[in-house]
Structures are given as C-alpha cells and as structure tokens.
Write a protein that holds these residues in place. Structure first.
Motif, PDB file in Angstrom:
ATOM      1  N   THR A  31      73.211  47.441  35.051  1.00  0.00           N
ATOM      2  CA  THR A  31      74.636  46.966  35.687  1.00  0.00           C
ATOM      3  C   THR A  31      74.458  46.451  37.175  1.00  0.00           C
ATOM      4  N   ALA A  32      72.920  46.598  37.625  1.00  0.00           N
ATOM      5  CA  ALA A  32      73.012  45.888  39.020  1.00  0.00           C
ATOM      6  C   ALA A  32      73.167  44.311  39.142  1.00  0.00           C
ATOM      7  N   ARG A  33      73.765  43.878  40.405  1.00  0.00           N
ATOM      8  CA  ARG A  33      73.720  42.509  40.768  1.00  0.00           C
ATOM      9  C   ARG A  33      72.468  42.260  41.278  1.00  0.00           C
ATOM     10  N   VAL A  34      71.725  41.409  40.829  1.00  0.00           N
ATOM     11  CA  VAL A  34      70.132  41.154  41.205  1.00  0.00           C
ATOM     12  C   VAL A  34      69.948  39.542  41.570  1.00  0.00           C
ATOM     13  N   LEU A  35      69.401  39.598  42.530  1.00  0.00           N
ATOM     14  CA  LEU A  35      69.012  38.368  43.333  1.00  0.00           C
ATOM     15  C   LEU A  35      67.276  38.229  42.836  1.00  0.00           C
ATOM     16  N   ASP A  36      66.984  37.039  42.117  1.00  0.00           N
ATOM     17  CA  ASP A  36      65.591  36.833  41.890  1.00  0.00           C
ATOM     18  C   ASP A  36      65.272  35.702  43.141  1.00  0.00           C
ATOM     19  N   TYR A  37      64.899  36.111  44.258  1.00  0.00           N
ATOM     20  CA  TYR A  37      64.503  34.983  45.132  1.00  0.00           C
ATOM     21  C   TYR A  37      63.113  34.594  45.085  1.00  0.00           C
ATOM     22  N   GLY A  38      63.014  33.231  45.376  1.00  0.00           N
ATOM     23  CA  GLY A  38      61.794  32.296  44.957  1.00  0.00           C
ATOM     24  C   GLY A  38      61.400  32.308  43.508  1.00  0.00           C
ATOM     25  N   CYS A  39      62.599  32.281  42.721  1.00  0.00           N
ATOM     26  CA  CYS A  39      62.567  32.438  41.227  1.00  0.00           C
ATOM     27  C   CYS A  39      61.607  31.457  40.560  1.00  0.00           C
ATOM     28  N   GLY A  40      61.404  30.195  41.378  1.00  0.00           N
ATOM     29  CA  GLY A  40      60.812  28.900  40.593  1.00  0.00           C
ATOM     30  C   GLY A  40      61.585  28.521  39.532  1.00  0.00           C
ATOM     31  N   TYR A  41      61.026  28.607  38.389  1.00  0.00           N
ATOM     32  CA  TYR A  41      61.817  27.836  37.142  1.00  0.00           C
ATOM     33  C   TYR A  41      62.315  28.753  36.383  1.00  0.00           C
ATOM     34  N   GLY A  42      62.565  29.982  37.307  1.00  0.00           N
ATOM     35  CA  GLY A  42      63.511  31.214  36.562  1.00  0.00           C
ATOM     36  C   GLY A  42      62.934  31.886  35.482  1.00  0.00           C
ATOM     37  N   ARG A  43      61.464  31.936  35.139  1.00  0.00           N
ATOM     38  CA  ARG A  43      60.703  32.830  34.473  1.00  0.00           C
ATOM     39  C   ARG A  43      61.274  34.145  34.361  1.00  0.00           C
ATOM     40  N   LEU A  44      61.282  35.006  35.588  1.00  0.00           N
ATOM     41  CA  LEU A  44      61.886  36.387  35.571  1.00  0.00           C
ATOM     42  C   LEU A  44      63.212  36.369  35.474  1.00  0.00           C
ATOM     43  N   THR A  45      63.935  35.347  35.944  1.00  0.00           N
ATOM     44  CA  THR A  45      65.279  35.358  35.832  1.00  0.00           C
ATOM     45  C   THR A  45      65.750  35.649  34.097  1.00  0.00           C
ATOM     46  N   THR A  86      75.846  41.679  49.205  1.00  0.00           N
ATOM     47  CA  THR A  86      76.380  41.319  47.795  1.00  0.00           C
ATOM     48  C   THR A  86      75.712  41.782  46.749  1.00  0.00           C
ATOM     49  N   PHE A  87      74.298  41.952  46.877  1.00  0.00           N
ATOM     50  CA  PHE A  87      73.527  42.642  45.771  1.00  0.00           C
ATOM     51  C   PHE A  87      72.986  43.904  45.698  1.00  0.00           C
ATOM     52  N   ASP A  88      72.871  44.339  44.578  1.00  0.00           N
ATOM     53  CA  ASP A  88      72.330  45.688  44.354  1.00  0.00           C
ATOM     54  C   ASP A  88      70.685  45.789  44.699  1.00  0.00           C
ATOM     55  N   ALA A  89      70.310  44.742  44.181  1.00  0.00           N
ATOM     56  CA  ALA A  89      68.614  44.424  44.002  1.00  0.00           C
ATOM     57  C   ALA A  89      68.404  43.153  44.357  1.00  0.00           C
ATOM     58  N   ALA A  90      66.711  43.124  44.481  1.00  0.00           N
ATOM     59  CA  ALA A  90      66.508  41.812  44.764  1.00  0.00           C
ATOM     60  C   ALA A  90      64.823  41.858  44.151  1.00  0.00           C
ATOM     61  N   LEU A  91      64.323  40.658  43.480  1.00  0.00           N
ATOM     62  CA  LEU A  91      63.217  40.484  43.128  1.00  0.00           C
ATOM     63  C   LEU A  91      62.472  39.515  44.219  1.00  0.00           C
ATOM     64  N   LEU A  92      61.301  39.815  44.515  1.00  0.00           N
ATOM     65  CA  LEU A  92      60.545  39.039  45.689  1.00  0.00           C
ATOM     66  C   LEU A  92      58.820  39.029  44.837  1.00  0.00           C
ATOM     67  N   PHE A  93      58.630  37.928  43.755  1.00  0.00           N
ATOM     68  CA  PHE A  93      57.365  37.871  42.911  1.00  0.00           C
ATOM     69  C   PHE A  93      56.436  36.807  43.411  1.00  0.00           C
ATOM     70  N   ALA A  94      55.273  37.139  44.070  1.00  0.00           N
ATOM     71  CA  ALA A  94      54.452  36.269  44.640  1.00  0.00           C
ATOM     72  C   ALA A  94      55.039  35.056  45.356  1.00  0.00           C
ATOM     73  N   VAL A  95      56.112  35.482  46.408  1.00  0.00           N
ATOM     74  CA  VAL A  95      56.673  34.707  47.321  1.00  0.00           C
ATOM     75  C   VAL A  95      56.068  34.553  48.701  1.00  0.00           C
ATOM     76  N   LEU A  96      55.787  35.610  49.375  1.00  0.00           N
ATOM     77  CA  LEU A  96      55.389  35.844  50.480  1.00  0.00           C
ATOM     78  C   LEU A  96      54.021  34.991  50.564  1.00  0.00           C
ATOM     79  N   THR A  97      52.957  35.000  49.396  1.00  0.00           N
ATOM     80  CA  THR A  97      51.919  34.387  49.487  1.00  0.00           C
ATOM     81  C   THR A  97      51.953  32.825  49.508  1.00  0.00           C
ATOM     82  N   CYS A  98      53.044  32.326  49.221  1.00  0.00           N
ATOM     83  CA  CYS A  98      53.476  31.094  49.475  1.00  0.00           C
ATOM     84  C   CYS A  98      54.012  30.573  50.495  1.00  0.00           C
ATOM     85  N   VAL A  99      54.082  31.448  51.552  1.00  0.00           N
ATOM     86  CA  VAL A  99      54.806  31.424  52.894  1.00  0.00           C
ATOM     87  C   VAL A  99      53.850  31.667  53.836  1.00  0.00           C
TER      88      VAL A  99
END
Length: 222
Positions: A37-51, A98-111
């Motif tokens: 039920t969580a409102r989830v942000l997929d930040y650095g989602c790329g082409y939306g694979r995990l979204t 706004t969000f209950d949760a967020a994903l940050l998958f292999a994002v910091l390595t690209c920054v």
C-alpha cells in the motif's frame, strides 16, 4: 535546495540509455520493510525496470523519476503505462513527506561528485515521511585486481579525484563507494540502517561485482 542539477554524465543520454540494468530487487527484503500500500518513489529509475517490477509485486502507487531524458523516453516507449517522469534537477516537485518509501538502485555509483550525492540523499529525506524506508542497492568499493587497477589509473590521471572513481571503455563514469562511506552518507542525512544484505550482481558490461543492499529508515528529523 534550489536548482541543484545532479551530476548526470552524458553517457546516460547516449550509449548508457541502451543498457540493460542488472541489480535484482529482493522481494523478501522489500516486503519486510515496504507494504504494497506504500507510496513509492523509484529515484534514478532509468527506463523503469524496477518501477514495473514493483507493479508486478502488487505495489499500486509507484512513481519513477530520472534526470536522463533518454532513459525516461525509452521507458515510456517500452512500458507506456508506467508513471515515469523526467526531472533534470532538484528539488523534486513533490511536497515534504509525500512518499512512504523510495528506491535508490545503483544511483550513487553514477553520481561521482560528493556534493551531488549529498543533494540526492537530502532530497530523498525531504520527500519521505518520517519513518519512511529507503531501499538502496549499490556496488561498494571492490577488491579484485581489475577494479583496483582502474581505480588507481583514474586517481592518478585526475588529480584530486575520489578513489573508487573509474571510466569504462564505452564512455561511462562511475564511482564505487566504501561501504562505510555509504552508511555515513545515510546517517548524515537522517537515515538509520535497519537491515543489510550482501551478494553479487552482474555489471552493465557483463562482469560480476559484490553488491550491498540495505534498507534505512528516515528519522523524525531527517
């Protein structure tokens, strides 16, 4: 925070936007900390694979955001039903908490830049509610000879660069953080690590790398 532009390498608007992302989401770790039920942000989602994967797992309120226009355009072509948005700079348009949760998958390595890494985590802390979960997956600093050689080569060729930064033959610029620095970054931005798991993940170019996944909770003063 006004008009902070993440350090997005041009690679992600060109060849990088054709890559197949490889970090697997752990359904058990996800379910243990983030309800469907969580409102989830997929930040650095790329082409939306995990979204898309979150939708398959029953998460109905998921938004994907990426600073690369080419990535978002690809995601919209491949899966037009996803809520994917191009956001080239911070802050995000959402209100605090706004969000209950967020994903940050292999994002910091690209920054690779310290300031941009900090800005990213600060913004995620802002848009997460107190107690919200941040699910991070990263490739930490590696110990094998191939990676050590390219860390040292980049460090020697770019004076003052952070150790762990490297380039790939196809033009990518990346940085592997020591695991302790990743934990410190989270702590410095109001997060407390709740659970960690280690494993391996294939890289964008077909190698195997050590992988660290963790879930951190945003504190009341995050």
């Amino acid at each position: 925070m006004a008009g902070v532009r993440p350090d997005v390498h041009g690679f992600w608007e060109a060849d990088g936007a054709t890559k197949t992302f490889t970090h697997s989401l752990d359904p058990g770790l996800l379910a243990a900390h983030i309800p469907p039920t969580a409102r989830v942000l997929d930040y650095g989602c790329g082409y939306g694979r995990l979204t898309a994967r979150l939708g398959e797992l029953g998460y109905a309120h998921v938004v994907g955001v990426d600073p690369s226009r080419a990535m978002i355009e690809r995601g919209r072509r491949e899966n037009p039903r996803l809520a994917l948005y191009h956001q080239p700079e911070l802050p995000l348009p959402e209100q605090d908490g706004t969000f209950d949760a967020a994903l940050l998958f292999a994002v910091l390595t690209c920054v690779p830049d310290d300031a941009a890494q900090g800005a990213t985590l600060a913004e995620l802390a802002r848009v997460l509610r107190p107690g919200g979960a941040l699910y991070v997956s990263e490739v930490p600093l590696q110990r094998d000879a191939r990676n050590v050689a390219r860390y040292e080569q980049y460090h020697a060729s770019v004076p003052g660069s952070a150790y762990g930064t490297f380039t790939t033959d196809d033009g990518g610029l990346f940085r592997h953080l020591p695991a302790d620095r990743l934990r410190a970054l989270l702590r410095d931005h109001g997060f407390t690590v709740a659970e960690e798991r280690v494993g391996t993940a294939p890289t964008l170019n077909g190698h195997q790398a050590e992988c660290l996944q963790l879930v951190a909770r945003r504190g009341a003063d995050g």
